[in-house]
Design an enzyme around this catalytic site. Structure first.
Site, PDB file in Angstrom:
ATOM      1  N   LYS A 184       0.829  -1.212   0.000  1.00 50.42           N
ATOM      2  CA  LYS A 184       0.000   0.000   0.000  1.00 50.42           C
ATOM      3  C   LYS A 184       0.869   1.271   0.000  1.00 50.42           C
ATOM      4  O   LYS A 184       2.079   1.203   0.205  1.00 50.42           O
ATOM      5  CB  LYS A 184      -0.967  -0.041   1.191  1.00 50.42           C
ATOM      6  CG  LYS A 184      -1.925  -1.260   1.144  1.00 50.42           C
ATOM      7  CD  LYS A 184      -2.952  -1.165   0.037  1.00 50.42           C
ATOM      8  CE  LYS A 184      -3.581  -2.490  -0.393  1.00 50.42           C
ATOM      9  NZ  LYS A 184      -4.382  -3.212   0.551  1.00 50.42           N
TER      10      LYS A 184
HETATM   11  C1  LIG Z   1      -5.414  -4.412   0.785  1.00 47.25           C
HETATM   12  C2  LIG Z   1      -6.885  -4.244   0.870  1.00 47.25           C
HETATM   13  C3  LIG Z   1      -7.612  -4.546   2.032  1.00 47.25           C
HETATM   14  C4  LIG Z   1      -7.009  -5.282   3.193  1.00 47.25           C
HETATM   15  O1  LIG Z   1      -5.968  -4.649   3.794  1.00 47.25           O
HETATM   16  P1  LIG Z   1      -5.158  -5.452   4.943  1.00 47.25           P
HETATM   17  O2  LIG Z   1      -4.418  -4.370   5.646  1.00 47.25           O
HETATM   18  O3  LIG Z   1      -4.267  -6.409   4.230  1.00 47.25           O
HETATM   19  O4  LIG Z   1      -6.148  -6.121   5.796  1.00 47.25           O
HETATM   20  C5  LIG Z   1      -8.935  -4.232   2.082  1.00 47.25           C
HETATM   21  N1  LIG Z   1      -9.570  -3.673   1.042  1.00 47.25           N
HETATM   22  C6  LIG Z   1      -8.920  -3.399  -0.116  1.00 47.25           C
HETATM   23  C7  LIG Z   1      -9.682  -2.767  -1.223  1.00 47.25           C
HETATM   24  C8  LIG Z   1      -7.573  -3.697  -0.244  1.00 47.25           C
HETATM   25  O5  LIG Z   1      -6.941  -3.468  -1.400  1.00 47.25           O
END
Ligand SMILES: *Cc1c(COP(=O)(O)O)cnc(C)c1O
Length: 390
Positions: A184
């Site tokens: 992210k």
């Molecule tokens: C990455 C992601 C998540 C989950 O994030 P985590 O921190 O791995 O739990 C949720 N929603 C979307 C749209 C994502 O891309």
């Protein structure tokens, strides 16, 4: 993958994150502590929310948000089909039913009209996902939700930092969940943050994030405050460690620079693909500031003699790793079998899912890597242009 290949993602970490981790380890305090509180204050200040609760994933933040607003067995929660597994699964955690909605064609975000149509007396919450980092049409979504008494929990995993009509994502809906997963925009490896202005939801989420143990209860009942504790509810184990919070604080200082680099890469891609009539570039509506977590190119399959999977394979052969965001929820075995969905039940998301490719987009890409991606995409698209196409 060879050393020459362009990875789909590489993190931007340097000696500053290493030093921050070393300091935490040297301090002897490994779990949730002062670094987490600091990181919470920093994120709350950045997004303009009254509170921020650090947790170990965005999935956990979404779960806590739904629990805090009272989602329970038998309720319905509205979720876009064009999202990651997490957005749907957390609805199941609480025994509620996810009700899927289709996308709008330009941004692939949740379609507000489809959302409005799917509200029933059992609808408790809606989870807009800011797809690829482009904010959803929040005015429409919040207005529809308010009128129906539905809570707005934003999945902002892609949307740090992003703005909608001048307002930061994190300061608009009832609660907003961010992700610090390895890929992210701000990465701690694993991690998440739940933001809200509401004191009651913040307290509930904080309580439930750590076994339902109350700090107030410690103060109230412990004579010296050191050993006593009270279980106020059967909570979860979702707290973030100080080690990762320290990484997050360093990443936060770099975030503006990361975003500048993302925008520069996007500008190169937009300029380089704009003249290709067999692809569609991602749109940015004038009222938003895009977080550009993903750059999702759409193939115009009718103008090509290759399909999306073939294009991904050719790019791989040219040394470019790509990905697909997402295979819509309704097309996965669980949702097909449990809810009886067919591909065409959500026609916009389905059609898009057949022709999307996410290209590498991250601050650690240098100009040479960007130009290699551009060269490879142009080679594949121009090499497969259908002769009869205008
Ligand atoms: C990455 C992601 C998540 C989950 O994030 P985590 O921190 O791995 O739990 C949720 N929603 C979307 C749209 C994502 O891309």
């Amino acid at each position: 993958m060879t050393d020459r290949d362009i990875a789909f993602h590489r993190p931007s970490l340097d000696a500053r994150e290493v030093e921050a981790v070393r300091e935490v380890l040297a301090s002897g305090w490994l779990t949730t502590g002062p670094r987490v509180r600091e990181f919470e204050r920093e994120i709350a200040a950045l997004v303009g929310s009254g509170h921020a609760v650090a947790v170990n994933s965005c999935t956990a933040a979404l779960h806590l948000a739904l629990e805090a607003v009272g989602v329970a067995a038998g309720d319905e929660v509205i979720v876009p089909t064009m999202t990651f597994a997490a957005t749907g699964e957390i609805v199941h955690y609480l025994g509620a039913r996810p009700v899927l909605v289709d996308s709008v064609p330009d941004t692939l975000n949740m379609d507000p009209d489809d959302f409005a149509r799917r509200i029933t007396p059992s609808t408790r919450a809606v989870i807009p996902v800011h797809y690829a980092g482009h904010p959803c049409d929040m005015d429409a979504i919040v207005e529809i939700a308010r009128r129906a008494g539905v809570r707005v929990v934003e999945d902002a995993a892609h949307a740090l930092p992003a703005r909608y009509r001048g307002r930061m994502i994190g300061s608009i809906g009832d609660l907003t969940a961010f992700s610090f997963y390895a890929t992210k925009n701000l990465a701690t490896g694993e991690g998440g943050m739940l933001c809200t202005d509401n004191d009651e939801w913040e307290q509930r989420a904080r309580l439930m994030s750590l076994h339902g143990l109350s700090r107030d209860a410690w103060r109230r009942y412990a004579s010296d405050g050191s050993w006593d504790y009270a279980i106020m509810a059967p909570g979860f184990k979702y707290n973030l460690s100080d080690v990762l919070a320290a990484v997050g604080s360093v990443q936060l200082q770099k975030l503006a620079g990361f975003q500048e680099r993302r925008r520069a890469i996007v500008a190169r891609y937009q300029a380089a693909f704009g003249d290709l009539d067999a692809v569609e570039c991602p749109a940015e509506r004038p009222e938003v500031e895009h977080a550009w977590h993903l750059y999702v190119l759409r193939l115009r399959l009718e103008r090509l003699d290759i399909d999306r999977n073939g294009a991904i394979e050719e790019l791989r052969r040219l040394g470019i790793q790509t990905s697909v965001h997402f295979i819509p929820l309704h097309m996965h075995p669980y949702y097909r079998e449990a809810w009886g969905f067919g591909p065409e039940d959500f026609p916009v998301a389905f059609a898009a899912s057949q022709r999307i490719i996410s290209l590498p987009l991250y601050p650690a890409m240098d100009d040479e890597a960007v130009e290699r991606v551009i060269g490879a995409v142009r080679e594949v698209v121009l090499g497969h242009r259908r002769p009869g196409a205008f």
